[in-house]
Every structure is written in structure tokens, then in C-alpha cells.
Design a protein around this motif. Structure first.
Motif, mmCIF file in Angstrom:
data_model
loop_
_atom_site.group_PDB
_atom_site.id
_atom_site.type_symbol
_atom_site.label_atom_id
_atom_site.label_comp_id
_atom_site.label_asym_id
_atom_site.label_seq_id
_atom_site.Cartn_x
_atom_site.Cartn_y
_atom_site.Cartn_z
ATOM 1 N N GLU A 271 26.005 84.833 -3.218
ATOM 2 C CA GLU A 271 27.359 85.348 -2.980
ATOM 3 C C GLU A 271 28.357 84.198 -2.870
ATOM 4 O O GLU A 271 28.041 83.141 -2.325
ATOM 5 C CB GLU A 271 27.371 86.160 -1.678
ATOM 6 C CG GLU A 271 28.690 86.852 -1.380
ATOM 7 C CD GLU A 271 28.634 87.634 -0.061
ATOM 8 O OE1 GLU A 271 29.636 87.607 0.681
ATOM 9 O OE2 GLU A 271 27.586 88.248 0.226
ATOM 10 N N SER B 43 32.207 84.085 -1.433
ATOM 11 C CA SER B 43 33.236 84.901 -0.780
ATOM 12 C C SER B 43 34.452 84.063 -0.430
ATOM 13 O O SER B 43 34.341 82.879 -0.105
ATOM 14 C CB SER B 43 32.686 85.545 0.500
ATOM 15 O OG SER B 43 31.800 86.587 0.188
ATOM 16 N N VAL C 110 34.535 89.429 -1.561
ATOM 17 C CA VAL C 110 33.426 88.941 -2.387
ATOM 18 C C VAL C 110 33.945 88.677 -3.802
ATOM 19 O O VAL C 110 34.437 89.580 -4.470
ATOM 20 C CB VAL C 110 32.268 89.963 -2.427
ATOM 21 C CG1 VAL C 110 31.164 89.469 -3.360
ATOM 22 C CG2 VAL C 110 31.721 90.196 -1.027
ATOM 23 N N GLU D 271 28.708 88.049 -6.778
ATOM 24 C CA GLU D 271 27.577 88.599 -6.038
ATOM 25 C C GLU D 271 26.370 88.697 -6.970
ATOM 26 O O GLU D 271 26.489 89.125 -8.114
ATOM 27 C CB GLU D 271 27.936 89.977 -5.483
ATOM 28 C CG GLU D 271 26.901 90.553 -4.535
ATOM 29 C CD GLU D 271 27.400 91.848 -3.913
ATOM 30 O OE1 GLU D 271 27.002 92.149 -2.780
ATOM 31 O OE2 GLU D 271 28.180 92.570 -4.576
#
Length: 410
Positions: free
Chosen positions: A358, A360, A374, A377
Motif C-alpha cells: 500500500e 497512502s 490510498v 494497493e
């Protein structure tokens, strides 16, 4: 009864070891070449006496030299590129990690004293001390491998030594792309963020590759900047940066030498005119000092931290800040939202592969909470021959593009 080859080898090894140690002149610094010459002399004589083959004689010479000048039976593992972790549980049980799997090794230390000698050799080289009064220490090997040592009375079946071995040459982003740890699109995106001075924290569990990824990201730092690295035990391998300062903590000792903590080093680093600060790992009260650095113009700083997810990393930062200073939670969250731009979360999947799971963005602070988005992902698509397949999917565009615009790297 005739002795086996292994028995003859072991007798020769012990006797040569003892003879060489007796001959070494302890009143001066004896170079490795001189010791190797002594060993070779005895190996020729004992090789003939015990009818050892040329391969066995060669192995005998290496074995004795490692015992006297290196790390005894461990040297073979330390020199092996495939080994990523070495775990010594006392003299008899040595475990190694290769390709993400742990195996018991068939060799052992001949005595507890020999293992303790190797331990003292390790800590002396990086100006550390470990003993019954101070039985836990973090150190490093000459090749940059990280070492944790725990002695009795803390370790009941000790001494316990754990060595995290890093590659002799830092793994680049190109290598991570080959391994499938990240996609080309995400790598190019992170390259822009690093060059533009976004503050990035890399999170993940133990063995997820945080330090490796931090080293890879550091290659994108502009070479004309002044970088200060701060670590418990120096293991970062930043390369190609001429104006680089590396700082390392120091433990207190029985002679009254006081400890130098990561907090001390961050405060000192701020007076050293850094463009960026790289903290190897944030794990305690130093989080407040790092956040203050991020909020006082040191854009582009990097760090790592243990966490199970990107959001969990934010919670851990809150906890660590509160360990160092009594502040209202709202104030802590505002500091985090203002100082941290991006969290890159890494994970180790069930096939033992390390992936970026991920990326973010911290978009702000609203109604008492840190707001995140996000951007990328990891999405698993299946499994082929025991290996997981999947890719890092783009989920959203970056909200805060001011730094990119200012740096002209959009």
C-alpha cells in the motif's frame, strides 16, 4: 580402530588451532598474512600425518583461520550471499534463513567460551560492551549486518545471537522491480515524491524489507543535498551522496559513559544544517523529535517503523509521541498530519515474497482524525507454482501536489 576422515580432520583442527595461538606474539599486532602463513605450515605437516586430501587441507586452513581471526563456524554463513538471517541459540543450535525459509544448520560451536569470544570480538569492533551487568546489546558486523546479542542471566539457554545479514551491494529499485516487489508505475511515482521532498515513512512487519526499501528510495535523493542518517546500529547503505553524515547511538557503560540516544542525535542533527534527515527506525519517544524536524523545514526526510498496516503506523506514531511528551491527542495528530506526507507499507506474503502492499497519502486533519487516502494497493490475482501473483493497483491521484510543482518534477 582406524579413525574416519572427519575424526582425523577434527584432531588436526584442534591441534593446529592450539599451536598457532601459542606461536602468536601477543606483544604486537600480528597481520592476517603472518597468521595465515603459520596455519599453512601446520596444515602441510598435519595433512601428511593424517592423510588428508587437498580439499580437506584447504578446508582445514580456512577453518582454523576463521576460528582465530574471524567468526569461527559463523564465518561461512556470514560470507554466504543466500543467507539473510543467522540465529544462534546457545552453542548447539544454529538456524539460518534462506529464501524466506528457516533451516537448522549442521555445525556448532565447540564450547560456550568460543561463542562468547566471538561475541566479544563483534561488540569490540563497534565500540560496544556486553556482559552480565549489561546483557543486551545491538551491534553490527564489518559488512553492515545487524547483530542483536542477549547473554545470561537474561537468556536462559544463551548466549543468543541474531544476525540480520544485508546484501554486500545495496538492492536498487531496479532489482525490486525484477523481484516483482513493486510496479514500474509506482516506483516512478515514488521517485518523483523523493526528489520533490515529500516526507515518507516506510512501515511493515519484521523481515518485510523496510531497510532494503529505504536504501532503494535513497538513490533518488538529489546528490547535491546534505543528508544526515541516524540509527541505533548503522546499517543503511546510502550511496552516491558526497555530503553524507552518519550518526549512531551509544549505550551507557559501567565506566560512567552516558548513553547517546536517537533523541540526542536528532536534536544534534538539527544544528548540523541538514537538507534531509534519515532515521533508520522510529521505535520510541524519539518520534516527537522526528516530527518536529519534519515540521520545521526538513522536507524529504525518510524513516521506517514497525506496523501491520499504513493506518496502524499512524496509531503507533501517536503512541510513540506520547511516550516522549505529555500532549493532547489532537495536538499529536495535527503534528503527524502536518509532518508526514506519505506512508509506504510493505508486507511478507505467504509465499515469503516481500511486496509493497500500500502507498497512502496523509491528506489532512478533520474532526479529530488524521485523514488518509490510498493511492496504490496490492491486489492478489492468484497463484502459480507456489508463487502468488498480483499487482499494485492505482486507486487515486495524489491530492497535495504543491511540492511536486515547486520542485518542477510533475
Amino acid at each position: 580402530m582406524e579413525l574416519s576422515v572427519d575424526e582425523r580432520f577434527e584432531i588436526a583442527r584442534r591441534e593446529i588451532n592450539e599451536l598457532v595461538r601459542q606461536r602468536i606474539d601477543m606483544s604486537r599486532d600480528v597481520p592476517d598474512e603472518e597468521i595465515q602463513g603459520m596455519i599453512d605450515e601446520f596444515v602441510v605437516a598435519y595433512g601428511r600425518q593424517y592423510s588428508l586430501s587437498l580439499d580437506k587441507r584447504r578446508e582445514l586452513g580456512i577453518n582454523v583461520f576463521h576460528s582465530i581471526r574471524k567468526m569461527d563456524v559463523l564465518q561461512e554463513l556470514v560470507d554466504c550471499d543466500d543467507v539473510t538471517e543467522i540465529m544462534i541459540n546457545g552453542t548447539d543450535n544454529i538456524f539460518v534463513e534462506k529464501a524466506g525459509r528457516i533451516y537448522k544448520w549442521d555445525k556448532r560451536f565447540e564450547s560456550k567460551q568460543k561463542l562468547e569470544d566471538v561475541i566479544q570480538q563483534i561488540v569490540a569492533r563497534c565500540n560496544r560492551a556486553v556482559n552480565e551487568a549489561s546483557p543486551i546489546v545491538d551491534a553490527r558486523l564489518e559488512n553492515g549486518s545487524r547483530v542483536n546479542i542477549v547473554l545470561s542471566p537474561i537468556a536462559l539457554n544463551g548466549p543468543i545471537v541474531t544476525i540480520r545479514r544485508f546484501p554486500d551491494h545495496p538492492i536498487t529499485m531496479e532489482k525490486l522491480l525484477e523481484f516483482g516487489s513493486i510496479t514500474k508505475e509506482a516506483a516512478e511515482f515514488l521517485e518523483k515524491l523523493v526528489k520533490a521532498g515529500y516526507n515518507i515513512i516506510i512501515s511493515g512487519g519484521t523481515g518485510s524489507g523496510k531497510t532494503t526499501f529505504l536504501n532503494a528510495l535513497s538513490h533518488y535523493i538529489p546528490k547535491n543535498e546534505r543528508i544526515i542518517t541516524i540509527e541505533d546500529s548503522a546499517e543503511l547503505q546510502l550511496q552516491g551522496i558526497p555530503n553524507l553524515v552518519s550518526l549512531e547511538t551509544r549505550n551507557a557503560n559501567a565506566d560512567g559513559v552516558r548513553a547517546i540516544t536517537i533523541r540526542d542525535l536528532i536534536k544534534s542533527a538539527l544544528r548540523m544544517r541538514p537538507d534531509r534527515i534519515v532515521v533508520g527506525e522510529v521505535r520510541g519517544a524519539e518520534a516527537i523529535d522526528m516530527l518536529q524536524a519534519l515540521n520545521t523545514g526538513h522536507d524529504g526526510s525518510l524513516s521506517t517503523g514497525h506496523a501491520n498496516s499504513a493506518k496502524d503506523m499512524l496509531v503507533r506514531l501517536e503512541t510513540m509521541v506520547l511516550m516522549g511528551m505529555e500532549l493532547p491527542l489532537a495536538a499529536v495528530r495535527r503534528q503527524i498530519a502536518s509532518g508526514v506526507d506519505i506512508i509506504v507499507h510493505l508486507g511478507r506474503l505467504r509465499d515469503k515474497s516481500r511486496r509493497v502492499l500500500e502507498i497512502s497519502e496523509i491528506t489532512g486533519y478533520e474532526e479529530g482524525e488524521i485523514v488518509t487516502k490510498v493511492l496504490y494497493e496490492f491486489e492478489e490475482t492468484g497463484e502459480e507454482k507456489g508463487h502468488l501473483t498480483g499487482t499494485l493497483k492505482k486507486r487515486a491521484e495524489l491530492s497535495h501536489t504543491q511540492k511536486l510543482e515547486t520542485a518542477g518534477v510533475i
